[in-house]
Design an enzyme around this catalytic site. Structure first.
Site, PDB file in Angstrom:
ATOM      1  N   GLY A  75      68.186 -57.147  38.502  1.00 38.59           N
ATOM      2  CA  GLY A  75      66.674 -58.145  37.851  1.00 38.59           C
ATOM      3  C   GLY A  75      66.056 -58.658  38.854  1.00 38.59           C
ATOM      4  O   GLY A  75      66.143 -58.024  39.946  1.00 38.59           O
TER       5      GLY A  75
ATOM      6  N   LEU B 228      67.741 -50.556  33.793  1.00 40.43           N
ATOM      7  CA  LEU B 228      67.465 -51.223  34.714  1.00 40.43           C
ATOM      8  C   LEU B 228      68.738 -51.510  36.029  1.00 40.43           C
ATOM      9  O   LEU B 228      69.485 -52.279  35.410  1.00 40.43           O
ATOM     10  CB  LEU B 228      66.708 -52.558  34.542  1.00 40.43           C
ATOM     11  N   ASP B 229      68.587 -50.976  37.143  1.00 40.51           N
ATOM     12  CA  ASP B 229      69.637 -51.471  38.362  1.00 40.51           C
ATOM     13  C   ASP B 229      70.889 -50.725  37.697  1.00 40.51           C
ATOM     14  O   ASP B 229      71.999 -51.492  38.518  1.00 40.51           O
ATOM     15  CB  ASP B 229      69.585 -52.906  38.492  1.00 40.51           C
ATOM     16  N   GLN B 230      71.049 -49.968  37.030  1.00 40.29           N
ATOM     17  CA  GLN B 230      72.279 -49.392  36.641  1.00 40.29           C
ATOM     18  C   GLN B 230      72.573 -47.900  36.942  1.00 40.29           C
ATOM     19  O   GLN B 230      73.959 -47.432  36.581  1.00 40.29           O
ATOM     20  CB  GLN B 230      72.281 -49.633  34.921  1.00 40.29           C
TER      21      GLN B 230
END
Lengths: 286, 286, 286, 286
Positions: free
Chosen positions: C203, C229-231
């Site tokens: 994040g 997100l960011d995964q």
């Protein structure tokens, strides 16, 4: 980054009692606020080394009288010392041959505000990078070098460096041996990047040497230039892992990334007055 | 770790078409299941190097006939090759002087099941570590070495190594130069740990050398032993950052942690048949 | 780097006997010379993953018939597969906001020949970097984004990406969440750089988070973008040591150097067809 | 390592002028020789933190009066402070479950003289490691823990720790949550090793979590224990590279080497009075 300006003392002397107190007292008695103080004692050689930084705002001694005021204290204690003012903006000349990666990296970092310095001058033995450099602002001066012209060209370079009031030379993969005169004049003020983990693979073609030897890690070394090739005081080193799959070209490619970062870190440490040369070594107050 | 046993071929030859197909076909046609295959082409020298591993369960060729069955294929293709069976348990002798950290580390890892091997024998030129070693199980044999007795003692060591059917020698900080006979007999089967980032600081007292030079990173190197001191094929290296604050004693202390890990990794790679020596380099199929 | 062009197969399927032989036979029987082959078996999930690369020169199957020829073999063995030709030059679009360091780094590497690709297009939600980008050659397209215009702008971006036949999107610190449509269309073909060591500090403002937590090491992560997100699947990560002396600004400065290198490595691996996505992970055949 | 004993002050207070001078003067006026002084200003929070160490030989204030003499100065300046004497030998209790690697590593380092401390006591919730421990000297006390007995057992542990005058607890992979009473009593004096790069993968089975997430680097974190699990001030972290080839077992094996080194470094820093806790962070004066 503080927005207030500071003064920095870098000093060394024989170790004895009262050294820390002597310098901190000098600053405190004159109403200074110490923002950084660090020292190191080389107990083998009995040498004391210190970096101390304080805010000039509110300091009772005007900056132009600082050296005069500290001099007697230093003399009494037998100190070698340098005084630097954080708002002095050093002037840098970059020497480069044909390889652009370190040059570009320095110019970009400079533009991004990473270095508190001016870069008015780039000197090269090749004309290739002129337009790149001038796009960033610095003057580009081409000094072709042959065995016969070397001495004369270097004399002219020195004149130019003086005229431009250059404080620091950065050899950004400059593939030429420098003469003693230039090296001597910029003692502890000329930073080179060597593309190996010194003292492994000094001299020419270190990536080829590393490939031949079959090492599993390669490195880069940034150091002050002395008369002996690749033997000067080391400021910073770093490494990256390689394997049998890496060709010489791969080592060169991976090495470029190292060279850029290691050189930039060394330049930044120097500009922030963090490096104290001592014998053939550095103390890095980071 | 698979619980089924496997066979491993390590081979090298001049590069040509069909090499990958030739070995994989040999295995597939005989109902083998390949669990690992990796190869490398040194395009400068035109050499092909391969590691291929398959399950012996269900393989149509009995293990005692494996070498005989693959031999003709290898001959036709001009391959140098070695066949290893994963359920063969190699026998290790550790050579040690007085420093215990690598020895202890190896014995603990062995006890923890990290090495698929037996360690029946520890040889030392000092008596100091006898009780430590015997507490772990191996026989401890003390061979005092002087200039005059070296040759005779080494002859006895060789006899003992043969009697104990030793496959691999580990020099765990053994501070003696070995004779040609011993080195020759254990070519590519004798692993040393040198306490520097080779080729920097070969020979004696590398941490002192590193301290004198003022490097910012120190290393350790594990390599096969050859006739030339600290010049053999490198298996593994690693490094750790140091600073001016680190005394020689600090370098030694930090270095010990490196030495243990680097040596253990090299031994593990060797025992898992991951290392192929090639010229004076290694290919590590990890 | 070979100067001959090659074909690369990236494939995965349930593990079974004969898979290595099947593909290497296909190549060998058609007179191909394998220059790289590597595979991995995820023994927990029983999945076989392979990368195999061979020279197209002299190969009996013309390149336009390659897919058709391999298809039946793949179908018989239940393989998912992709075929890539090394002389195909992928087209890249870089998305950027205001931070220039990753963008510049990519453009410089591209100009230095590190990436075998074209970069015809840079898309930004800000106008700031237009002149920088155009100096390097790519078209610069400015799409201001607000909550209300996001969907419409993204539709136009997709149209532009199609028109420009873009193969790969690089998010070079593009500070916008992307819509599902765009993410879906570029599944496994959109690479992001996140400025932390994921899964730590996902994040916003990861350097501030890292500073608050007092970590001693910071990192950067390059990954394929997924809906979460960011995964997405991680391609490459790296780290650098920090200390209490480092302010948030220092973390940002050190982190920038990491971000550039980590993103460039990930892009290079992708372009050299070294990355196989598998579940939410990658296999990197380096 | 100096052979003379020293005194160390670790202090923190609101930043103001004269702090460095105040402490160094106190020492100098009493004929002390400062061998280390380092400080840090958190400029965001306006906090000054310092470590200062001087030789007690020749110091005019006897050691038993040191605290009394410095107290008024500290009070005047609003300092929080601790005084440590280098020749005080702290007493350590190690808590362990069944995994032996960190325990063994600590006991070996202790025997090798790396820690200036005594280790009179090892506490475990399992009987397994009794003979190993007793071979090294410490008393081994087995406290089986169930949900019902936890509170009572911990009360007994606390009594034992008091009776043994324990200064520092090391949780060497002790797989139990500790009660508030114990945590509170050993605030900033209880060091844990967590087998991940915190804040990534807190809680149980971090290597399994790392494997699932497909990270390319794993880590270990040593921190002071607070009431919130894995949230305490971080003392030291380190990482190691992994790949898709590494199974969970490989991560565990590689991680063990990290855990040992990271925990040992944290313990050494603590014992050498190099760590100052501050908010939920540490300042490590190394």
């Amino acid at each position: 980054m503080s927005d207030t300006s500071t003064a920095v003392l870098l000093l060394s002397c024989r170790d004895r009692k009262g050294l820390v107190a002597a310098t901190s007292d000098f600053i405190y008695q004159n109403n200074g606020n110490i923002v950084h103080a660090d020292q190191h004692v080389d107990s083998e050689q009995g040498v004391f080394l210190q970096r101390i930084e304080w805010e000039t705002a509110g300091f009772r001694i005007p900056r132009e009288e600082l050296a005069g005021a500290f001099g007697p204290i230093a003399e009494k204690l037998g100190m070698q010392w340098e005084l630097r003012l954080s708002d002095y903006v050093p002037r840098i000349a970059i020497f480069v041959s044909r390889l652009e990666h370190c040059l570009y990296d320095l110019l970009l970092r400079h533009r991004a505000g990473e270095f508190q310095a001016e870069i008015p001058l780039v000197i090269s033995n090749h004309p290739d990078l002129q337009s790149v450099v001038e796009g960033f602002g610095p003057q580009y001066r081409h000094f072709p070098i042959t065995k016969d012209t070397r001495a004369a060209q270097e004399a002219q370079q020195i004149a130019l460096l003086q005229e431009q009031r250059i404080d620091l030379i950065i050899l950004a993969r400059y593939m030429q041996i420098l003469g003693d005169e230039l090296v001597h004049r910029f003692r502890n003020r000329m930073i080179n990047i060597h593309h190996s983990f010194l003292p492994a693979f000094p001299g020419a073609r270190p990536y080829h040497q590393a490939y031949e030897r079959g090492v599993k890690i390669i490195g880069a070394t940034s150091h002050y230039v002395t008369a002996e090739l690749d033997q000067g005081p080391i400021i910073e080193q770093d490494v990256v892992r390689v394997s049998h799959r890496d060709s010489v070209e791969d080592l060169i490619r991976k090495g470029k990334d190292l060279e850029k970062v290691v050189l930039a870190r060394a330049v930044s440490l120097h500009l922030r007055n963090r490096v104290l040369v001592y014998g053939n070594k550095t103390v890095v107050f980071d």
